[in-house]
Motif scaffolding. Structure first.
Motif, PDB file in Angstrom:
ATOM      1  N   LEU A  68       0.721  -1.246  -0.041  1.00 53.27           N
ATOM      2  CA  LEU A  68      -0.014  -0.047   0.040  1.00 53.27           C
ATOM      3  C   LEU A  68       0.787   1.348   0.093  1.00 53.27           C
ATOM      4  N   GLY A  69       2.096   0.948   0.421  1.00 56.16           N
ATOM      5  CA  GLY A  69       2.961   2.209   0.150  1.00 56.16           C
ATOM      6  C   GLY A  69       3.002   3.130   1.491  1.00 56.16           C
ATOM      7  N   THR A  70       2.586   2.607   2.666  1.00 53.89           N
ATOM      8  CA  THR A  70       2.825   3.538   3.848  1.00 53.89           C
ATOM      9  C   THR A  70       4.030   3.090   4.739  1.00 53.89           C
ATOM     10  N   VAL A  71       4.308   1.659   4.664  1.00 53.83           N
ATOM     11  CA  VAL A  71       5.461   1.394   5.471  1.00 53.83           C
ATOM     12  C   VAL A  71       6.688   2.442   5.043  1.00 53.83           C
ATOM     13  N   GLY A  72       7.352   2.879   6.009  1.00 47.95           N
ATOM     14  CA  GLY A  72       8.684   3.685   5.676  1.00 47.95           C
ATOM     15  C   GLY A  72       8.174   5.319   5.196  1.00 47.95           C
ATOM     16  N   ALA A  73       7.250   5.256   5.580  1.00 57.07           N
ATOM     17  CA  ALA A  73       6.737   6.694   4.935  1.00 57.07           C
ATOM     18  C   ALA A  73       7.657   8.074   5.306  1.00 57.07           C
ATOM     19  N   ALA A  74       8.287   7.846   6.518  1.00 56.89           N
ATOM     20  CA  ALA A  74       9.074   8.909   7.046  1.00 56.89           C
ATOM     21  C   ALA A  74      10.363   9.010   6.391  1.00 56.89           C
ATOM     22  N   TRP A  75      10.720   8.200   5.605  1.00 59.31           N
ATOM     23  CA  TRP A  75      12.313   8.000   5.145  1.00 59.31           C
ATOM     24  C   TRP A  75      12.198   8.234   3.665  1.00 59.31           C
ATOM     25  N   PRO A  76      13.062   9.385   3.278  1.00 56.95           N
ATOM     26  CA  PRO A  76      13.323   9.612   1.919  1.00 56.95           C
ATOM     27  C   PRO A  76      13.636   8.691   1.000  1.00 56.95           C
ATOM     28  N   GLU A  77      14.446   7.463   1.421  1.00 55.71           N
ATOM     29  CA  GLU A  77      14.742   6.354   0.467  1.00 55.71           C
ATOM     30  C   GLU A  77      13.596   5.579   0.110  1.00 55.71           C
ATOM     31  N   CYS A  78      12.576   5.635   0.763  1.00 53.66           N
ATOM     32  CA  CYS A  78      11.269   4.904   0.488  1.00 53.66           C
ATOM     33  C   CYS A  78       9.934   5.394   0.469  1.00 53.66           C
ATOM     34  N   ALA A  79       9.890   6.617   0.882  1.00 52.92           N
ATOM     35  CA  ALA A  79       8.484   7.284   0.842  1.00 52.92           C
ATOM     36  C   ALA A  79       7.860   7.500  -0.654  1.00 52.92           C
ATOM     37  N   PRO A  80       6.588   7.071  -0.813  1.00 51.99           N
ATOM     38  CA  PRO A  80       5.966   7.245  -1.690  1.00 51.99           C
ATOM     39  C   PRO A  80       5.755   8.800  -2.130  1.00 51.99           C
ATOM     40  N   PHE A  81       5.393   9.479  -1.134  1.00 51.97           N
ATOM     41  CA  PHE A  81       5.055  10.813  -1.123  1.00 51.97           C
ATOM     42  C   PHE A  81       5.329  11.534   0.075  1.00 51.97           C
ATOM     43  N   GLU A  82       5.569  13.078   0.150  1.00 51.83           N
ATOM     44  CA  GLU A  82       5.866  13.649   1.354  1.00 51.83           C
ATOM     45  C   GLU A  82       4.739  13.576   2.304  1.00 51.83           C
ATOM     46  N   SER A  83       4.830  13.283   3.344  1.00 50.24           N
ATOM     47  CA  SER A  83       3.815  12.972   4.620  1.00 50.24           C
ATOM     48  C   SER A  83       4.196  13.803   5.940  1.00 50.24           C
ATOM     49  N   SER A  84       3.048  13.785   6.517  1.00 53.33           N
ATOM     50  CA  SER A  84       3.354  14.442   7.837  1.00 53.33           C
ATOM     51  C   SER A  84       3.145  13.407   8.867  1.00 53.33           C
ATOM     52  N   ALA A  85       3.650  13.818   9.956  1.00 49.99           N
ATOM     53  CA  ALA A  85       3.918  12.911  11.191  1.00 49.99           C
ATOM     54  C   ALA A  85       2.421  12.666  11.630  1.00 49.99           C
ATOM     55  N   VAL A  86       1.543  13.412  11.653  1.00 47.86           N
ATOM     56  CA  VAL A  86       0.153  12.992  11.817  1.00 47.86           C
ATOM     57  C   VAL A  86      -0.187  11.852  10.825  1.00 47.86           C
TER      58      VAL A  86
END
Length: 418
Positions: free
Chosen positions: A86-104
């Motif tokens: 689904l693409g939400t694992v590792g969303a905090a890290w630029p190496e694997c984030a599918p899009f820029e996201s917030s901590a919220v």
């Protein structure tokens, strides 16, 4: 009566007419009833789209099997990779984030997992939260590039080995696992306890004290390394899906290349714990939301004295208190996440949220179980699993007492730790 827990489909119901369906959904609602103040509106359209995809996955893939896996104390490991896709694992890290996201947003994802099953949230969070954060914050650029993308894709599952049989709250000074360097190789000796995912993880982040300088270091121990054994802890009554393990490290050899290069002392480890403590607050919130939704659905259907028990004052009082606890906890989780994004979050911010939200969670799941009467102790009503799982969430990532002492230090300037 066999009860299928429904999920309300509209937000902020204020009339006496039930708005939720009478059977379990195959996909999640676009808006949660439990989000009374509309915090989901703070997410960007792209984030909301991702949240809905996770919500639908959890309803479709996890909810139908959660009770059976919980009862058997087995983990649906096969669902990790489909979830990761689904693409939400590792969303905090630029190496694997599918899009820029917030901590919220990232916290909200954890809430969505726990809303359906807190055990599944822990299973995913150990790998994507604790293990990935340790590598993301403590690893070299080369280590981040090596490990983060395959962990984000679900090809590699991680674990996090900090707690020990004789060391929990006093980990900062009481760590007993040792690491001794011999040239380009480190030798680890010691034991760990309550390590989620350890029986099947591809890599375990192990924390040990350097026998040379007495400082904590982090090591990436790969699956199958000689001297490493993980034994499942049996007879648990909380988070039964999570495969916690006792680990023995008997002369485990780890290359210097697999030592986390940016971890030199426990203060570096604390950076990881600060981030993941936020995640536990969101998990506690999700556990509350799941119990609240199940209790509302059950009380609308259950009739006594010729009327649904939801129409009685005592039941409504319990549900209203639970609703207020959920709403207040939403507000605290959101604000702490915003502070994280702003770079102004301090240890006491995360500690206060963890202490407050887990305390409110404990009260809320008890109220929801009580609202369901005797049937509330069975898995069929949908409340019992949340009630049991809340006890573990209340305890890990620092007890209420320890987190309150962190807040107390912030207030007074005096550390009250023994």
């Amino acid at each position: 009566m066999t009860f299928t827990s429904p999920v309300p489909t509209t937000a902020g119901t204020t009339t006496g007419t039930p708005t939720g369906p009478t059977t379990g959904p195959t996909t999640g609602p676009a808006v949660l009833d439990a989000d009374f103040y509309g915090f989901q509106d703070l997410l960007t359209p792209r984030e909301q789209e991702a949240v809905l995809a996770v919500r639908e996955f959890m309803e479709r893939e996890v909810r139908p099997l959660a009770d059976d896996y919980w009862e058997r104390a087995e983990c649906p490991v096969h669902l990790f990779k489909p979830f990761a896709e689904l693409g939400t694992v590792g969303a905090a890290w630029p190496e694997c984030a599918p899009f820029e996201s917030s901590a919220v947003f990232r916290g909200w994802i954890g809430m969505e997992l726990a809303r359906v099953d807190s055990s599944f949230c822990t299973f995913v969070g150990v790998s994507s939260g604790l293990a990935m954060s340790a590598i993301g914050l403590g690893g070299s650029p080369e280590q981040r590039a090596q490990w983060l993308p395959p962990m984000a894709s679900g090809d590699v599952i991680g674990a996090f080995g900090l707690t020990e049989p004789l060391s929990g709250s006093d980990t900062a000074k009481g760590l007993r696992t040792t690491a001794t360097r011999h040239g380009d190789t480190w030798t680890l000796h010691g034991a760990k306890r309550w390590i989620g995912n350890a029986t099947f993880a591809d890599v375990v982040v192990v924390w040990a004290k350097d026998t040379d300088d007495d400082q904590v270091k982090g090591f990436l121990v790969r699956k199958g390394t000689p001297g490493f054994t993980a034994t499942k802890i049996e007879r648990k009554q909380s988070l039964r899906i999570v495969q916690n393990a006792d680990i023995v490290l008997d002369g485990v050899e780890v290359a210097e290349a697999d030592r986390l290069q940016r971890i030199d002392r426990f203060r570096d480890v604390a950076q990881v714990l600060r981030v993941t403590r936020d995640g536990v607050s969101w998990q506690a919130l999700g556990t509350m939301v799941g119990a609240y939704e199940a209790a509302v659905a059950y009380t609308r259907q259950r009739e006594q004295f010729g009327h649904p028990i939801a129409s009685y004052q005592l039941i409504q009082d319990k549900l209203a208190t639970a609703y207020a606890n959920v709403t207040a906890s939403f507000a605290m989780c959101v604000r702490v996440a915003q502070l994280q994004d702003a770079g102004t979050q301090r240890d006491a911010h995360a500690a206060m949220a963890k202490s407050f939200v887990t305390t409110r969670m404990r009260e809320t799941v008890a109220l929801c179980r009580e609202a369901c009467g005797g049937n509330g102790i069975t898995l069929d009503t949908g409340v019992a699993r949340y009630f049991a799982d809340a006890e573990a969430v209340y305890t890990f990532e620092g007890t209420r007492d320890m987190n309150n002492l962190i807040v107390g230090r912030e207030i007074t300037g005096h550390a009250a730790f023994v």
